[in-house]
Design an enzyme around this catalytic site. Structure first.
Site, PDB file in Angstrom:
ATOM      1  N   GLY A  46       8.332   4.413  16.254  1.00  0.00           N
ATOM      2  CA  GLY A  46       9.469   3.513  16.305  1.00  0.00           C
ATOM      3  C   GLY A  46       9.180   2.229  17.069  1.00  0.00           C
ATOM      4  O   GLY A  46       8.069   1.689  17.040  1.00  0.00           O
ATOM      5  N   SER A  47      10.185   1.744  17.789  1.00  0.00           N
ATOM      6  CA  SER A  47      10.103   0.414  18.407  1.00  0.00           C
ATOM      7  C   SER A  47       9.127   0.325  19.573  1.00  0.00           C
ATOM      8  O   SER A  47       8.868  -0.773  20.066  1.00  0.00           O
ATOM      9  CB  SER A  47      11.496  -0.026  18.865  1.00  0.00           C
ATOM     10  OG  SER A  47      12.344  -0.218  17.755  1.00  0.00           O
ATOM     11  N   THR A  48       8.600   1.445  20.030  1.00  0.00           N
ATOM     12  CA  THR A  48       7.542   1.333  21.042  1.00  0.00           C
ATOM     13  C   THR A  48       6.364   0.539  20.472  1.00  0.00           C
ATOM     14  O   THR A  48       5.627  -0.105  21.226  1.00  0.00           O
ATOM     15  CB  THR A  48       7.056   2.723  21.497  1.00  0.00           C
ATOM     16  OG1 THR A  48       6.595   3.459  20.358  1.00  0.00           O
ATOM     17  CG2 THR A  48       8.165   3.494  22.188  1.00  0.00           C
ATOM     18  N   PHE A  49       6.209   0.574  19.147  1.00  0.00           N
ATOM     19  CA  PHE A  49       5.116  -0.168  18.502  1.00  0.00           C
ATOM     20  C   PHE A  49       5.323  -1.677  18.592  1.00  0.00           C
ATOM     21  O   PHE A  49       4.368  -2.438  18.413  1.00  0.00           O
ATOM     22  CB  PHE A  49       4.999   0.260  17.038  1.00  0.00           C
ATOM     23  CG  PHE A  49       3.746   1.048  16.743  1.00  0.00           C
ATOM     24  CD1 PHE A  49       2.837   0.619  15.796  1.00  0.00           C
ATOM     25  CD2 PHE A  49       3.481   2.215  17.441  1.00  0.00           C
ATOM     26  CE1 PHE A  49       1.684   1.340  15.529  1.00  0.00           C
ATOM     27  CE2 PHE A  49       2.342   2.940  17.179  1.00  0.00           C
ATOM     28  CZ  PHE A  49       1.423   2.513  16.228  1.00  0.00           C
ATOM     29  N   LYS A  50       6.527  -2.118  18.863  1.00  0.00           N
ATOM     30  CA  LYS A  50       6.758  -3.549  19.027  1.00  0.00           C
ATOM     31  C   LYS A  50       5.996  -4.105  20.226  1.00  0.00           C
ATOM     32  O   LYS A  50       5.696  -5.303  20.283  1.00  0.00           O
ATOM     33  CB  LYS A  50       8.259  -3.825  19.160  1.00  0.00           C
ATOM     34  CG  LYS A  50       9.034  -3.531  17.884  1.00  0.00           C
ATOM     35  CD  LYS A  50      10.540  -3.644  18.075  1.00  0.00           C
ATOM     36  CE  LYS A  50      11.276  -3.281  16.779  1.00  0.00           C
ATOM     37  NZ  LYS A  50      12.735  -3.240  16.945  1.00  0.00           N
TER      38      LYS A  50
END
Length: 579
Positions: free
Chosen positions: A301-305
């Site tokens: 999820g948004s941890t990849f941002k």
């Protein structure tokens, strides 16, 4: 000549004749005696020669058997191998995680069993769960050795001895004992019935030569030098308690957490639930054996941002002062990319990070390009199998062919599945000055870590990422992870799980990637919770309400153990908060 004279002449002749015959018979007797003596000597010689040849044959066979390799029958290892020691496993402070204890196993010699039925009946008085049919087949077989029960208790041994069953015996063995039970099961691993490592660091120890030495019979029953691991048992216990508490609170199907030293790559603690008790691993075979932290892959999820932003800044094509228009959704290939917390306006890079804008993040990835995006994630180790001592490590998944739509979705954490542990490792590189350090479950000095580290981003980029982590921890979704005095920063990630090839909006995978103290990071903490129930009105649908509070609890309880001192106020002198 008178009659008397003639009689005397005949008598004298007869005497001469008899005397002559006696001499002849005596010579014959002497010859026969000598012949018999010669025959006796020959016979004695033959017998002696036969005995000599017989013993020579026996001696030769003994030499032959001594030169041959030992034959193992019935797949039973020699006694010296069964008693071979394994080294103790210790935590970084010397606490015992795994050790050997002496035990015995029950065996039978079927050819010595007098009454099979009676023997089984007596054994079942001590071992009521003994398989009667299988035991009957073993005791009725033509083999000379059969295992009946491995690793008995001393009480069971004494009770069986009192039965006095002929053909029943005991063989000394060693059993592996794990004092902490399930506390560190996925790290420590376990052994099989023959004391061979089959999972975790137990298997790693065997792979370093112990298994080969055991196979060659070169191990002993003497204690071996213990193997010290990098984990802190106190931190490990905290992690496990926290994730199980949150599984109960949100009725999730799983959870995990890791604490990683950002400068050495040492794993201080790593827990995955469900887990199992290595003292009885068979009970956890269905769910507990899977180490979700290193052997499970998930869309993070948004941890990849975090990685997408670091990539854009590190290429120099995007600066932290830049802004991107996030006012309208992106439509590409039949898909529409929109923001969950959309602001409908132009956002700066810190705001894109704070509001977790899919649109802004996708546009930053588009600036870098498809190949540059793939190369950067590869450089961070997010697309390749992670290297570490733990055998249970999964290979990440990615599209066979990267297209623009893939790059866009991957930029915000959909389309690539990685393990939570390697996500934490890559996250450490973002805050430690840009060095990617392979994780280790063994003690490692900072100098040794620097020797194996790879510079993956510029120190200036790492500085910018620390600022963004702190910004989000103060103003964004990471507020619920803040711990007074420890400056926690990080990035949440809430991802819909894929079910039957489609994203299910009611099944989430929530994660939080954090570092502390963010002004000078020492440790990375990553937590995740898998499929928390979202219909309980507890806000479980969002990582900020589940994974982030897990980080807060872990840091507040373990920071002092890890040697991190809290600071309050501008200069850190006002210690007004007690714990």
């Amino acid at each position: 000549m008178s009659f008397l004279s003639r009689i005397m002449v005949h008598k004298s002749r007869a005497h001469y004749s008899v005397s002559t015959g006696g001499v002849t018979d005596h010579a014959a007797f002497e010859g026969a005696r000598k012949k018999r003596a010669g025959q006796a000597k020959s016979r004695v010689g033959i017998i002696a020669l036969s005995f000599t040849a017989f013993y020579c044959v026996i001696g030769g066979r003994l030499v032959q058997y001594g030169m041959e390799k030992p034959e193992i029958v019935s797949s039973i290892a020699p006694a010296d191998r069964l008693m071979a020691s394994r080294p103790d496993l210790l935590d970084r402070n010397g606490e015992v995680l795994a050790t050997d204890i002496r035990t015995v196993s029950l065996f039978a010699e079927p050819h010595r069993i007098v009454d099979v039925d009676e023997a089984i009946e007596k054994l079942r008085t001590v071992l009521p769960d003994l398989d009667a049919r299988g035991t009957y087949q073993k005791l009725s077989s033509n083999s000379r050795f059969q295992w009946l029960r491995r690793q008995l208790t001393p009480k069971q041994q004494s009770q069986i001895l009192a039965l006095g069953i002929p053909g029943i015996g005991f063989r000394p063995e060693k059993r592996r004992f794990y004092p902490g039970g399930a506390t560190a099961s996925h790290i420590v691993g376990h052994v099989n019935i023959d004391n061979r490592g089959v999972a975790g660091m137990e298997r790693y120890v065997d792979s370093q030569g112990l298994a080969d030495l055991t196979a060659l019979g070169m191990t002993t029953d003497q204690p071996l030098e213990p193997v010290k691991l990098s984990i802190d048992l106190r931190v490990q216990a905290i992690l496990r308690e926290v994730i199980y508490n949150w599984i109960a609170k949100t009725e999730a199907i799983g959870a995990g957490a890791v604490v990683l030293d950002v400068h050495t790559g040492e794993v201080l603690g790593m827990a995955s639930a469900p887990d199992y008790d290595p003292n009885n691993p068979a009970e956890g075979a269905k769910e507990g054996w899977l180490n979700r932290m290193s052997n499970g892959t998930f869309e993070m999820g948004s941890t990849f941002k975090s990685f997408t932003t670091a990539m854009a800044l590190d290429t120099g094509k995007v600066r932290i002062t830049d802004s991107f228009d996030a006012s309208a959704p992106i439509r590409i290939g039949g898909f529409t990319i929109k923001d969950f917390h959309g602001k409908g306006r132009v956002l700066s890079v810190p705001e894109i990070f704070q509001y977790s804008s899919n649109i802004g993040t996708a546009k930053m990835a588009d600036v870098v390009g498809i190949q540059g995006h793939k190369d950067f994630l590869t450089k961070l180790g997010l697309l390749t199998r992670m290297k570490t001592e733990l055998p249970e490590v999964a290979m990440p998944t990615q599209p066979r062919e990267w297209k623009k739509i893939n790059s866009i979705t991957i930029s915000f954490g959909h389309g690539v599945s990685t393990t939570p542990l390697q996500t934490a490792v890559a996250g450490a590189a973002l805050v430690n000055g840009g060095k990617l350090i392979e994780p280790t479950f063994l003690p490692r000095s900072r100098a040794d870590a620097d020797a194996v580290a790879t510079q993956v981003i510029q120190p200036s980029t790492s500085k910018d990422m620390r600022f963004l982590f702190d910004w989000n921890g103060t103003k964004g979704s990471g507020r619920n992870a803040r711990v007074d005095g420890f400056d926690v920063g990080g990035k949440t990630g809430t991802a819909d799980k894929v079910v039957n090839g489609r994203y299910a909006h009611d099944k989430n995978f929530n994660a939080f990637l954090a570092a502390f103290p963010i002004s000078d990071p020492q440790y990375v903490v990553l937590t995740f919770i898998d499929e928390p129930k979202t219909d309980k009105g507890n806000g479980a649908a969002l990582a900020g309400n589940t994974a982030a509070p897990m980080v807060k609890e872990i840091i507040s309880r373990s920071a002092a153990i890890l040697g991190v001192k809290p600071k309050f106020g501008e200069d850190g002198s006002a210690l007004l908060v007690s714990y």
